[in-house]
Design an enzyme around this catalytic site. Structure first.
Site, mmCIF file in Angstrom:
data_model
loop_
_atom_site.group_PDB
_atom_site.id
_atom_site.type_symbol
_atom_site.label_atom_id
_atom_site.label_comp_id
_atom_site.label_asym_id
_atom_site.label_seq_id
_atom_site.Cartn_x
_atom_site.Cartn_y
_atom_site.Cartn_z
ATOM 1 N N HIS A 1 0.875 -1.196 0.000
ATOM 2 C CA HIS A 1 0.000 0.000 0.000
ATOM 3 C C HIS A 1 0.900 1.230 0.000
ATOM 4 C CE1 HIS A 1 -3.838 2.117 1.461
ATOM 5 N NE2 HIS A 1 -2.950 3.054 1.213
ATOM 6 N N HIS B 1 1.662 5.327 -1.702
ATOM 7 C CA HIS B 1 1.307 6.520 -2.489
ATOM 8 C C HIS B 1 2.580 7.102 -3.095
ATOM 9 C CE1 HIS B 1 -2.832 6.730 -0.906
ATOM 10 N NE2 HIS B 1 -2.286 6.192 0.173
ATOM 11 N N LYS C 1 -8.951 -0.137 -5.733
ATOM 12 C CA LYS C 1 -8.982 0.523 -4.429
ATOM 13 C C LYS C 1 -10.273 1.310 -4.247
ATOM 14 C CE LYS C 1 -7.663 2.313 -0.532
ATOM 15 N NZ LYS C 1 -6.542 3.191 -0.261
ATOM 16 N N HIS D 1 -10.417 1.346 1.821
ATOM 17 C CA HIS D 1 -10.178 2.298 2.904
ATOM 18 C C HIS D 1 -11.424 2.244 3.780
ATOM 19 C CE1 HIS D 1 -8.405 6.162 4.571
ATOM 20 N NE2 HIS D 1 -9.549 6.000 5.216
ATOM 21 N N HIS E 1 -4.654 -0.687 5.819
ATOM 22 C CA HIS E 1 -4.108 0.065 6.967
ATOM 23 C C HIS E 1 -4.998 -0.005 8.210
ATOM 24 C CE1 HIS E 1 -6.837 2.991 5.272
ATOM 25 N NE2 HIS E 1 -6.025 3.332 4.313
ATOM 26 N N ASP F 1 1.448 2.556 3.517
ATOM 27 C CA ASP F 1 0.608 3.750 3.350
ATOM 28 C C ASP F 1 1.471 5.012 3.432
ATOM 29 O OD1 ASP F 1 -1.651 5.181 2.774
ATOM 30 O OD2 ASP F 1 -2.467 5.143 4.802
#
Ligand code: DOR
Ligand code: ZN
Length: 335
Positions: free
Chosen positions: A13, A15, A95, A134, A168, A240
Protein backbone atom coordinates in the site's frame (compact mmCIF):
# COMPACT_ATOMS: atom_id res chain seq x y z
CA UNK A 1 27.75 -6.76 13.90
CA UNK A 2 24.23 -8.17 13.93
CA UNK A 3 22.59 -8.32 10.49
CA UNK A 4 19.22 -9.41 9.14
CA UNK A 5 18.46 -10.22 5.50
CA UNK A 6 15.08 -9.83 3.83
CA UNK A 7 14.23 -11.29 0.43
CA UNK A 8 11.94 -9.43 -1.96
CA UNK A 9 10.37 -6.96 0.46
CA UNK A 10 6.96 -5.75 -0.74
CA UNK A 11 5.01 -2.66 0.19
CA UNK A 12 1.36 -3.57 -0.37
CA UNK A 13 0.00 0.00 0.00
CA UNK A 14 1.99 2.97 -1.30
CA UNK A 15 1.31 6.52 -2.49
CA UNK A 16 3.78 7.78 -5.10
CA UNK A 17 1.85 10.81 -6.47
CA UNK A 18 3.00 12.28 -9.79
CA UNK A 19 5.42 14.77 -11.33
CA UNK A 20 8.29 16.06 -9.17
CA UNK A 21 6.95 14.29 -6.07
CA UNK A 22 6.90 10.95 -7.92
CA UNK A 23 10.49 11.55 -9.03
CA UNK A 24 11.48 12.30 -5.42
CA UNK A 25 9.82 9.36 -3.70
CA UNK A 26 9.68 6.48 -6.23
CA UNK A 27 13.46 5.83 -6.19
CA UNK A 28 13.39 5.57 -2.39
CA UNK A 29 10.91 2.68 -2.45
CA UNK A 30 12.48 1.08 -5.55
CA UNK A 31 15.83 0.97 -3.71
CA UNK A 32 14.74 -1.35 -0.91
CA UNK A 33 11.51 -2.99 -2.12
CA UNK A 34 10.98 -5.47 -4.95
CA UNK A 35 7.54 -4.10 -5.66
CA UNK A 36 4.66 -2.08 -4.30
CA UNK A 37 0.94 -1.67 -4.77
CA UNK A 38 0.55 1.85 -6.15
CA UNK A 39 -2.48 3.80 -4.96
CA UNK A 40 -4.68 5.49 -7.57
CA UNK A 41 -5.76 8.65 -5.70
CA UNK A 42 -4.22 11.13 -8.11
CA UNK A 43 -6.05 14.21 -9.35
CA UNK A 44 -7.96 13.13 -11.39
CA UNK A 45 -8.07 9.55 -10.05
CA UNK A 46 -6.66 6.63 -12.04
CA UNK A 47 -9.94 5.28 -13.42
CA UNK A 48 -9.36 4.36 -17.06
CA UNK A 49 -7.17 1.82 -18.85
CA UNK A 50 -5.19 4.66 -20.44
CA UNK A 51 -4.62 6.29 -17.05
CA UNK A 52 -3.34 3.03 -15.52
CA UNK A 53 -0.96 2.41 -18.41
CA UNK A 54 0.42 5.91 -18.57
CA UNK A 55 0.80 6.17 -14.76
CA UNK A 56 2.72 2.89 -14.77
CA UNK A 57 5.03 4.29 -17.45
CA UNK A 58 5.64 7.43 -15.40
CA UNK A 59 6.40 5.32 -12.31
CA UNK A 60 8.85 3.16 -14.26
CA UNK A 61 10.50 6.26 -15.71
CA UNK A 62 10.97 7.63 -12.19
CA UNK A 63 12.83 4.58 -10.82
CA UNK A 64 16.50 4.18 -11.63
CA UNK A 65 16.48 0.50 -12.65
CA UNK A 66 14.19 -2.36 -13.63
CA UNK A 67 14.39 -4.23 -10.35
CA UNK A 68 11.12 -2.85 -9.09
CA UNK A 69 7.56 -3.83 -10.00
CA UNK A 70 4.79 -1.26 -9.60
CA UNK A 71 1.59 -3.25 -9.03
CA UNK A 72 -1.02 -0.86 -10.39
CA UNK A 73 -4.50 -0.21 -9.02
CA UNK A 74 -7.67 1.34 -10.33
CA UNK A 75 -9.86 3.79 -8.39
CA UNK A 76 -13.12 1.96 -7.57
CA UNK A 77 -16.30 2.97 -9.37
CA UNK A 78 -19.25 0.79 -10.33
CA UNK A 79 -17.49 -0.44 -13.49
CA UNK A 80 -19.11 -2.92 -15.89
CA UNK A 81 -17.66 -6.33 -16.66
CA UNK A 82 -16.53 -5.46 -20.19
CA UNK A 83 -14.40 -2.64 -18.84
CA UNK A 84 -12.95 -4.85 -16.10
CA UNK A 85 -12.05 -7.51 -18.69
CA UNK A 86 -10.19 -4.86 -20.68
CA UNK A 87 -8.16 -3.73 -17.67
CA UNK A 88 -7.62 -6.95 -15.68
CA UNK A 89 -4.15 -7.67 -17.08
CA UNK A 90 -2.90 -4.19 -16.17
CA UNK A 91 -3.95 -4.08 -12.51
CA UNK A 92 -3.35 -6.00 -9.31
CA UNK A 93 -6.23 -4.59 -7.28
CA UNK A 94 -9.03 -2.03 -7.25
CA UNK A 95 -8.98 0.52 -4.43
CA UNK A 96 -12.26 1.63 -2.90
CA UNK A 97 -12.49 4.96 -1.06
CA UNK A 98 -15.64 6.16 0.64
CA UNK A 99 -16.29 9.59 -0.96
CA UNK A 100 -14.39 12.41 0.74
CA UNK A 101 -12.88 10.24 3.50
CA UNK A 102 -9.25 11.20 2.84
CA UNK A 103 -6.85 12.88 0.40
CA UNK A 104 -8.20 13.00 -3.18
CA UNK A 105 -11.12 10.64 -2.52
CA UNK A 106 -13.94 12.97 -3.59
CA UNK A 107 -14.85 10.68 -6.51
CA UNK A 108 -15.20 7.65 -4.23
CA UNK A 109 -18.24 5.61 -3.22
CA UNK A 110 -21.08 7.58 -1.64
CA UNK A 111 -23.49 4.65 -1.18
CA UNK A 112 -22.69 1.15 0.04
CA UNK A 113 -25.90 -0.21 -1.48
CA UNK A 114 -24.84 -3.80 -2.16
CA UNK A 115 -27.24 -4.19 -5.07
CA UNK A 116 -25.78 -1.12 -6.78
CA UNK A 117 -22.28 -2.55 -6.36
CA UNK A 118 -23.18 -6.17 -7.12
CA UNK A 119 -22.45 -6.27 -10.89
CA UNK A 120 -18.97 -4.78 -10.37
CA UNK A 121 -18.08 -6.89 -7.34
CA UNK A 122 -19.34 -10.09 -8.98
CA UNK A 123 -17.30 -9.35 -12.08
CA UNK A 124 -14.25 -8.67 -9.90
CA UNK A 125 -14.80 -12.01 -8.12
CA UNK A 126 -14.98 -13.83 -11.46
CA UNK A 127 -11.90 -12.08 -12.80
CA UNK A 128 -10.06 -12.62 -9.50
CA UNK A 129 -9.41 -8.90 -8.94
CA UNK A 130 -8.97 -8.12 -5.22
CA UNK A 131 -10.83 -5.21 -3.63
CA UNK A 132 -8.65 -3.00 -1.42
CA UNK A 133 -10.73 -0.88 0.91
CA UNK A 134 -10.18 2.30 2.90
CA UNK A 135 -12.57 1.22 5.66
CA UNK A 136 -13.84 4.31 7.45
CA UNK A 137 -17.32 5.79 7.83
CA UNK A 138 -18.01 9.51 8.19
CA UNK A 139 -18.66 9.06 11.93
CA UNK A 140 -16.65 10.37 14.90
CA UNK A 141 -12.99 10.17 13.95
CA UNK A 142 -11.95 7.58 16.57
CA UNK A 143 -14.91 5.32 15.69
CA UNK A 144 -14.81 5.47 11.90
CA UNK A 145 -12.94 2.21 11.36
CA UNK A 146 -14.88 0.22 13.95
CA UNK A 147 -18.14 1.50 12.43
CA UNK A 148 -17.03 0.25 9.02
CA UNK A 149 -16.87 -3.38 10.26
CA UNK A 150 -20.54 -3.95 9.38
CA UNK A 151 -19.78 -2.90 5.79
CA UNK A 152 -16.84 -5.33 5.65
CA UNK A 153 -19.19 -8.07 6.88
CA UNK A 154 -21.77 -7.21 4.24
CA UNK A 155 -19.14 -7.30 1.49
CA UNK A 156 -17.51 -10.50 2.79
CA UNK A 157 -20.83 -12.35 3.05
CA UNK A 158 -22.28 -11.21 -0.26
CA UNK A 159 -19.11 -11.81 -2.28
CA UNK A 160 -17.44 -14.90 -0.75
CA UNK A 161 -15.12 -15.29 -3.75
CA UNK A 162 -13.92 -11.71 -3.66
CA UNK A 163 -10.61 -11.08 -1.90
CA UNK A 164 -11.22 -8.08 0.33
CA UNK A 165 -8.25 -6.30 1.83
CA UNK A 166 -8.91 -4.14 4.87
CA UNK A 167 -6.26 -1.50 4.24
CA UNK A 168 -4.11 0.07 6.97
CA UNK A 169 -6.08 -1.34 9.90
CA UNK A 170 -5.76 0.53 13.19
CA UNK A 171 -8.21 -1.12 15.60
CA UNK A 172 -8.76 -4.24 17.66
CA UNK A 173 -12.18 -4.37 15.96
CA UNK A 174 -10.50 -4.95 12.58
CA UNK A 175 -8.08 -7.50 14.05
CA UNK A 176 -11.06 -9.40 15.48
CA UNK A 177 -12.84 -9.29 12.10
CA UNK A 178 -9.94 -10.83 10.18
CA UNK A 179 -10.62 -14.46 11.06
CA UNK A 180 -14.41 -14.22 10.86
CA UNK A 181 -14.45 -14.46 7.05
CA UNK A 182 -12.13 -16.48 4.83
CA UNK A 183 -12.05 -13.76 2.19
CA UNK A 184 -10.91 -10.91 4.48
CA UNK A 185 -7.26 -9.86 4.60
CA UNK A 186 -5.46 -6.80 5.97
CA UNK A 187 -2.48 -4.52 5.56
CA UNK A 188 -0.77 -2.82 8.49
CA UNK A 189 1.53 0.22 8.31
CA UNK A 190 4.71 0.61 10.32
CA UNK A 191 3.51 3.85 11.92
CA UNK A 192 0.41 2.14 13.27
CA UNK A 193 2.74 -0.39 14.95
CA UNK A 194 4.40 2.50 16.80
CA UNK A 195 1.90 5.30 17.43
CA UNK A 196 -1.22 5.90 19.45
CA UNK A 197 -3.31 9.07 19.45
CA UNK A 198 -1.07 10.30 22.27
CA UNK A 199 1.81 10.49 19.79
CA UNK A 200 -0.30 12.65 17.47
CA UNK A 201 -2.01 15.09 19.84
CA UNK A 202 -1.20 13.98 23.39
CA UNK A 203 1.58 16.53 23.82
CA UNK A 204 2.66 19.02 21.18
CA UNK A 205 0.65 18.42 18.00
CA UNK A 206 2.73 16.30 15.62
CA UNK A 207 1.71 16.90 12.00
CA UNK A 208 4.08 14.23 10.67
CA UNK A 209 2.20 11.61 12.73
CA UNK A 210 -1.20 12.73 11.43
CA UNK A 211 -2.86 10.38 8.97
CA UNK A 212 -6.14 8.69 8.11
CA UNK A 213 -7.11 6.47 9.75
CA UNK A 214 -5.77 8.25 12.83
CA UNK A 215 -3.67 6.23 15.31
CA UNK A 216 -5.90 4.83 18.07
CA UNK A 217 -5.69 3.52 21.65
CA UNK A 218 -2.97 1.41 23.37
CA UNK A 219 -5.19 -1.69 23.23
CA UNK A 220 -5.57 -1.23 19.47
CA UNK A 221 -1.80 -0.92 19.08
CA UNK A 222 -1.37 -4.14 21.09
CA UNK A 223 -3.88 -5.99 18.88
CA UNK A 224 -2.08 -4.83 15.71
CA UNK A 225 1.31 -5.84 17.14
CA UNK A 226 -0.01 -9.27 18.07
CA UNK A 227 -0.94 -10.21 14.48
CA UNK A 228 1.98 -8.41 12.80
CA UNK A 229 4.65 -9.94 15.04
CA UNK A 230 3.21 -13.41 14.48
CA UNK A 231 2.99 -12.64 10.74
CA UNK A 232 -0.61 -13.83 10.71
CA UNK A 233 -0.97 -15.34 7.20
CA UNK A 234 -3.81 -12.97 6.24
CA UNK A 235 -1.79 -9.88 7.10
CA UNK A 236 0.72 -8.01 4.95
CA UNK A 237 2.92 -4.98 5.35
CA UNK A 238 1.59 -1.91 3.52
CA UNK A 239 3.33 1.32 4.48
CA UNK A 240 0.61 3.75 3.35
CA UNK A 241 3.61 6.04 2.99
CA UNK A 242 1.84 9.22 1.87
CA UNK A 243 4.13 12.12 0.98
CA UNK A 244 2.93 15.70 1.20
CA UNK A 245 5.23 18.72 0.82
CA UNK A 246 6.39 20.23 4.11
CA UNK A 247 4.24 23.36 3.65
CA UNK A 248 1.10 21.20 3.47
CA UNK A 249 1.98 19.36 6.71
CA UNK A 250 3.39 22.15 8.86
CA UNK A 251 0.44 24.48 8.49
CA UNK A 252 -3.07 25.21 9.68
CA UNK A 253 -5.11 22.58 7.85
CA UNK A 254 -2.47 19.82 7.85
CA UNK A 255 -2.82 17.17 5.12
CA UNK A 256 -3.21 13.55 6.30
CA UNK A 257 -0.31 11.22 5.60
CA UNK A 258 2.88 9.87 7.20
CA UNK A 259 5.95 9.52 4.98
CA UNK A 260 7.81 6.34 5.89
CA UNK A 261 8.96 4.76 2.61
CA UNK A 262 12.73 5.23 3.15
CA UNK A 263 12.70 4.21 6.83
CA UNK A 264 10.09 1.45 6.86
CA UNK A 265 12.33 -1.63 6.74
CA UNK A 266 14.69 -0.16 9.35
CA UNK A 267 11.78 0.54 11.71
CA UNK A 268 10.28 -2.90 11.14
CA UNK A 269 13.60 -4.54 12.05
CA UNK A 270 13.73 -2.45 15.20
CA UNK A 271 10.18 -3.41 16.24
CA UNK A 272 10.46 -7.12 15.39
CA UNK A 273 13.83 -7.37 17.14
CA UNK A 274 12.47 -5.62 20.23
CA UNK A 275 9.87 -8.40 20.57
CA UNK A 276 12.33 -11.13 19.56
CA UNK A 277 10.31 -11.88 16.42
CA UNK A 278 12.79 -11.05 13.65
CA UNK A 279 12.27 -14.52 12.19
CA UNK A 280 8.68 -13.60 11.34
CA UNK A 281 9.52 -10.38 9.52
CA UNK A 282 10.12 -12.10 6.15
CA UNK A 283 6.53 -13.40 6.10
CA UNK A 284 5.13 -10.03 7.15
CA UNK A 285 7.03 -8.01 4.52
CA UNK A 286 6.87 -10.42 1.60
CA UNK A 287 5.81 -14.08 1.83
CA UNK A 288 2.25 -13.47 3.02
CA UNK A 289 1.67 -10.89 0.29
CA UNK A 290 3.04 -13.25 -2.36
CA UNK A 291 0.54 -15.94 -1.33
CA UNK A 292 -2.44 -13.62 -0.89
CA UNK A 293 -1.99 -11.73 -4.15
CA UNK A 294 -0.38 -14.63 -6.07
CA UNK A 295 2.56 -12.51 -7.20
CA UNK A 296 6.21 -13.41 -7.88
CA UNK A 297 8.29 -10.31 -7.27
CA UNK A 298 11.65 -9.35 -8.73
CA UNK A 299 14.57 -10.84 -6.82
CA UNK A 300 16.03 -8.49 -4.27
CA UNK A 301 18.08 -9.18 -1.17
CA UNK A 302 18.17 -6.44 1.43
CA UNK A 303 20.57 -6.74 4.33
CA UNK A 304 20.04 -4.58 7.37
CA UNK A 305 22.63 -4.02 10.04
CA UNK A 306 22.14 -3.17 13.69
CA UNK A 307 23.76 0.25 13.79
CA UNK A 308 22.41 3.73 14.35
CA UNK A 309 20.69 5.37 11.40
CA UNK A 310 19.74 9.01 11.85
CA UNK A 311 16.64 9.76 9.79
CA UNK A 312 17.30 12.66 7.37
CA UNK A 313 15.46 15.95 8.02
CA UNK A 314 13.90 15.80 4.59
CA UNK A 315 13.77 13.99 1.28
CA UNK A 316 13.29 16.82 -1.22
CA UNK A 317 10.20 18.73 -0.08
CA UNK A 318 9.01 15.92 2.21
CA UNK A 319 9.70 15.52 5.93
CA UNK A 320 9.78 11.85 6.96
CA UNK A 321 8.43 10.38 10.17
CA UNK A 322 11.06 10.58 12.95
CA UNK A 323 13.13 13.21 11.05
CA UNK A 324 16.42 13.75 12.89
CA UNK A 325 15.85 10.81 15.24
CA UNK A 326 17.93 7.66 15.56
CA UNK A 327 16.74 4.20 14.48
CA UNK A 328 18.62 1.12 15.68
CA UNK A 329 18.84 -0.52 12.25
CA UNK A 330 20.26 0.69 8.92
CA UNK A 331 20.22 -0.73 5.40
CA UNK A 332 23.66 -2.21 4.78
CA UNK A 333 23.33 -3.53 1.22
CA UNK A 334 20.83 -4.27 -1.53
CA UNK A 335 21.53 -6.95 -4.17
O1 DOR B 1 -3.26 9.64 5.74
C1 DOR B 1 -3.58 9.29 4.61
N1 DOR B 1 -3.02 9.83 3.51
N2 DOR B 1 -4.52 8.35 4.48
C2 DOR B 1 -5.02 8.02 3.28
O2 DOR B 1 -5.88 7.20 3.22
C3 DOR B 1 -4.57 8.72 2.05
C4 DOR B 1 -3.24 9.27 2.23
C5 DOR B 1 -2.84 10.25 1.14
O3 DOR B 1 -3.09 9.97 -0.04
O4 DOR B 1 -2.26 11.28 1.48
ZN1 ZN C 1 -3.33 5.07 1.52
Amino acid sequence: MKTHTLLMPLDMHLHLRDGVMLETVAPLTAYSFSGAIIMPNLVPPVDTLEAVKSYKQRVMAAVPNDYFEPYMTLFYKNYDKAFLESVVDEITSIKLYPAGITTNSEGGVSSFDIEEMRPTLEAMSELNIPLSVHGETDGFVMDREAEFMSIYELLAKNFPNLKIIMEHITTKAAVDMLDKYDNLYATITVHHLLLTLDDVIGGMMMPHHFCKPIAKRPEDLDALLSIALEAHPKVMFGSDSAPHPQHKKETSGCAAGVFTAPIALQLLCEIFEQYDKLDNLQAFVSDNAQSIYGICPEFKEVTLEKRTFVVPQNYGSVVPMYAGQAIAWAIESVD
